[in-house]
Scaffold this motif. Structure first.
Motif, short mmCIF file in Angstrom:
data_model
loop_
_atom_site.label_atom_id
_atom_site.label_comp_id
_atom_site.label_asym_id
_atom_site.label_seq_id
_atom_site.Cartn_x
_atom_site.Cartn_y
_atom_site.Cartn_z
N MET A 131 0.80 -1.25 0.03
CA MET A 131 0.07 0.13 0.11
C MET A 131 0.72 1.40 -0.03
O MET A 131 0.35 2.37 0.44
N ALA A 132 1.99 1.31 -0.79
CA ALA A 132 2.84 2.24 -0.78
C ALA A 132 2.32 2.85 -2.08
O ALA A 132 2.31 2.67 -3.19
N HIS A 133 2.33 4.51 -1.69
CA HIS A 133 1.81 5.46 -3.11
C HIS A 133 2.76 6.34 -3.22
O HIS A 133 2.50 7.00 -4.33
N THR A 134 3.65 6.71 -2.47
CA THR A 134 4.42 7.86 -2.68
C THR A 134 6.00 7.51 -2.58
O THR A 134 6.39 6.32 -2.22
N LEU A 135 7.11 8.36 -3.12
CA LEU A 135 8.55 8.03 -2.93
C LEU A 135 8.65 7.95 -1.57
O LEU A 135 9.56 7.19 -0.99
N ALA A 136 8.12 8.85 -0.53
CA ALA A 136 8.46 9.16 0.82
C ALA A 136 7.85 7.56 1.58
O ALA A 136 8.65 7.08 2.31
N ASP A 137 6.84 7.08 0.96
CA ASP A 137 6.33 5.79 1.59
C ASP A 137 7.47 4.81 1.42
O ASP A 137 7.75 3.78 2.03
N ILE A 138 8.03 4.73 0.15
CA ILE A 138 9.03 3.77 -0.20
C ILE A 138 10.40 4.08 0.45
O ILE A 138 10.75 2.90 1.08
#
Length: 565
Positions: free
Chosen positions: A488-495
């Motif tokens: 459920m990652a959607h952004t580069l910050a999530d990743i």
């Protein structure tokens, strides 16, 4: 794609606002007891206080001086539960407390506290404490400041190096039990009729879609939004007018900041728990992922909860105090690799010193404020999140005047639970050893535990996913793809900040972006325009939250902070 139509057509027993470690734990407990559960978070799971912690699972030794024995016992019990439930993420760590004649606590006071700590952790699997005379301390820690040194106390607590992933595994466990989990969903309105909340009007930040979450006739809404509790309560509406829930301010959070540095001259092999000379506040110098995590501060905070950053004074304070304890360190601002800061979700306690505000959690039932089906969590720590989940769900059943089903989370292991000698590791080395570096395979099992083979399976799909993201770290491209497809990652910050620690290890993540974006473009369908937007948003996130102000105009970062051409 998220199916908001199905969500609108579903009636939920438990509606949870806030997907940090405590909201995730409530969802996990509720779902495994059979409740129809949904969680919404306006950002990413664990993106608030959870991701800004000191990453320790500890009993709270210093709470003893405030006579919070119940909290210490609860924390020590939960530490043991987590060591068993997530052995890949929660591991023992030795702590050493240097004791100085000028300190606020004498050698004998600390000794008495250590004995009580052992008594309160009578059922632990970790070793008991030991006291060291000054001569022994100087032998074991030759770089620790010897001036006025009286001795030291040594004991064991636990560390969660990847605190964000501990939160995520609670989320994944809740999902496995049937919970609905939505990050990047903002609650716009809390609709009320008479004394009950009837629905939440929400907006999906990814698509802009608005939808409504409705409850069953007995539904309870749980507010686990941490420092944002008061903001959520302000969203209340009755009919067509705004009607905030309650009048009193519930939260009075304090700001805690950390710095990360590479190993320095005299750096200890184990963690130091020391008292700052300038203000007497205890803080940690902790080995962390081949670096050192130093913190934390404890300052009253009334600013923007969405933009919390370690300021230059806090950074200098942590540098100065570390150089005092380890005089050979000679740390300066140039050694800072990363900074982060967050707000503790503490109860409002005007007039109290930040360090003396209780760390025990409060389940605030808003029935006394005219809302019969709302409970807010005030407080809560990384260590006690599972206990919070159990207590909250028990309270829900008591409100319903129903028998309380047995809680299973105190015995249930998290999805990735695996021991370091598990046969799956050798099997993965044999299967993927010719395509993925051995250090990367071991790294995946440290992060994902039993789920690491799912990440490695992506290499069967595309050989390039077995390549390292940067040559000096073990992370591979498959992790970015797996974060989007399965976590459920959607952004580069999530990743880069929460599914991995690339942000904190790879030059604020900037060194990793080319490989990560290439993998997402090739294997997750990210367009070039989306990559550019995400890259710019990531750089803004780093500048606003993690890069010290004194570095923002430095030549080495100016280029990195420019939007993609």
């Amino acid at each position: 794609m998220r199916d908001f139509q199905t969500i609108q057509n579903t009636a939920f027993d438990l509606i949870i606002i806030g997907g940090g470690i405590n909201g995730a734990a409530v969802a996990r407990d509720a779902a495994w007891r059979g409740l129809k559960t949904i969680v919404v978070d306006k950002e990413d799971f664990g993106g608030g206080t959870t991701s800004w912690s000191t990453r320790l699972v500890h009993g709270g030794l210093r709470y003893l001086e405030y006579f919070e024995f119940h909290l210490v016992r609860e924390s020590l019990k939960e530490r043991e539960v987590l060591l068993n439930a997530a052995p890949h993420l929660v591991k023992p760590i030795q702590m050493t407390i240097p004791i100085y004649g000028s300190g606020s606590r004498s050698y004998w006071e600390i000794w008495a506290g250590m004995m009580l700590y052992d008594v309160l952790s009578f059922d632990k699997t970790l070793l008991n404490h030991r006291m060291l005379p000054a001569k022994k301390v100087r032998q074991l820690f030759r770089s620790v400041n010897p001036e006025d040194l009286k001795g030291a106390a040594q004991y064991y607590d636990a560390q969660a190096e990847y605190a964000e992933r501990l939160c995520l595994e609670n989320i994944l466990s809740a999902e496995e039990a049937g919970a609905t989990l939505l990050n990047y969903v903002t609650v716009v309105e809390i609709q009320r009729q008479d004394e009950r909340i009837t629905s939440l009007v929400c907006e999906d930040q990814l698509s802009g879609d608005r939808f409504t979450i409705k409850g069953t006739d007995q539904a309870v809404v749980i507010n686990t939004s941490g420092p944002w509790v008061d903001q959520v309560l302000g969203l209340g509406r009755r009919g067509d007018r705004q009607a905030p829930i309650g009048q009193d301010k519930k939260m009075g959070g304090t700001k805690g900041s950390h710095i990360i540095v590479d190993p320095f001259p005299g750096a200890p092999d184990t963690a130091l728990y020391v008292e700052a000379a300038s203000d007497g506040r205890p803080y940690f110098i902790v080995p962390w992922l081949n670096m050192y995590l130093i913190g934390t501060t404890d300052l009253r905070y009334t600013g923007d909860l969405d933009r919390v950053k370690a300021n230059d004074d806090e950074i200098d304070y942590l540098i100065s105090e570390t150089n005092r304890v380890v005089p050979t360190a000679h740390l300066t601002r140039k050694e800072i690799k990363f900074t982060y800061s967050g707000v503790r979700p503490l109860p409002n306690a005007e007039g109290k010193k930040p360090g003396s505000i209780t760390r025990k959690h409060i389940l605030f039932d808003h029935s006394k404020e005219g809302v019969s089906n709302l409970i807010s969590l005030i407080g809560g720590k990384l260590t006690t999140h599972r206990q919070v989940g159990e207590e909250m769900v028990d309270l829900v059943y008591r409100k319903w005047k129903q028998p309380v089903p047995e809680c299973v989370t105190d015995k249930q292991r998290l999805p990735g639970a695996i021991m370091p000698d598990a046969p799956e590791i050798d099997a993965a080395l044999e299967t993927y050893g010719d395509r993925v570096a051995a250090e990367s395979i071991h790294h995946l099992f440290l992060i994902y535990g039993a789920r690491a083979p799912q990440v490695l399976a992506l290499v069967d799909e595309a050989a390039d996913l077995g390549e390292k993201v940067v040559d000096y770290l073990p992370d591979i491209k498959a992790q970015a793809v797996y974060a989007v497809r399965a976590e459920m990652a959607h952004t580069l910050a999530d990743i880069c900040r929460r599914r991995t620690t690339l942000s904190m290890q790879a030059n604020y993540g900037f060194d990793a972006l080319p490989a990560v974006l290439s993998a997402l473009q090739q294997h997750c369908g990210w367009s070039e325009a989306k990559c550019d937007r995400q890259s710019e948003a990531y750089r803004q996130f780093m500048a606003e939250n993690c890069i010290p102000d004194y570095l923002l105009a430095s030549p080495e970062l100016t280029r990195e902070l420019q939007p993609t051409a």
